[in-house]
Design a protein around this motif. Sequence first.
Motif: not given
Length: 219
Positions: A205-217
């Motif tokens: 519910s916050d776009y900061a959670d889709l930054e590359l370091d968060k989604v690379s996993k």
Amino acid sequence: MPLKAVLFDMDGVIVDTEPLHRKAYFKTFNELEIAVSEDLYTSFTGASTKRVCETLIYEFNLNQTHEEIAKTKRDYFKDYFYNDEEFDLIPGVKELIQHYHENGIKLILASSATMTTINMVFEKFELEKYFSGKISGADLKESKPHPEVFLLAAEMAGEPVENCMVIEDSTNGILAAHRAKIFCAAYRSPHSKNQDYTLADTVISDYADLELDKVSKYF
């Protein structure tokens, strides 16, 4: 497989035009001097303007053609689009788009909206420079939940589906991504009511959670 392309839905993900459509419709109803209940209005969700106008003609025995009613509604919508103070990008989305762009991720817009509306949004908020392609589902034979729009978007990005991620906010869009076998991040917005996120691979519910370091996993 690393993430190479992000496929964005538009309405509810980049902007929320629903309140503008609502205002434009109710202004049109006033002009037609008809009283449309909340229940009837809710039943229009996801329907094309043409279908809504045809329903109104049938329900209220109107003399206008669906083209005439649609034109009135479109004119009001345009007016709100350019002049409504509250109309803006969804919080955090511009930063996320810039973040992907700076990191060499290809961005494709895959929306059910018409190309006219897509271009209006891109022009108003200066998004053109970040995206390498745009697809309007309105030009396709099949609409979401059919996966066609996302498969075409991946093709447009020149990437296999496993290197792509879809950002969606609706049940139909999430299902379309799932059927296309593309990783799907669901954006849970304050506006999206009664949407089913079960098939999404991650819900934020916050776009900061889709930054590359968060989604690379996930890739």
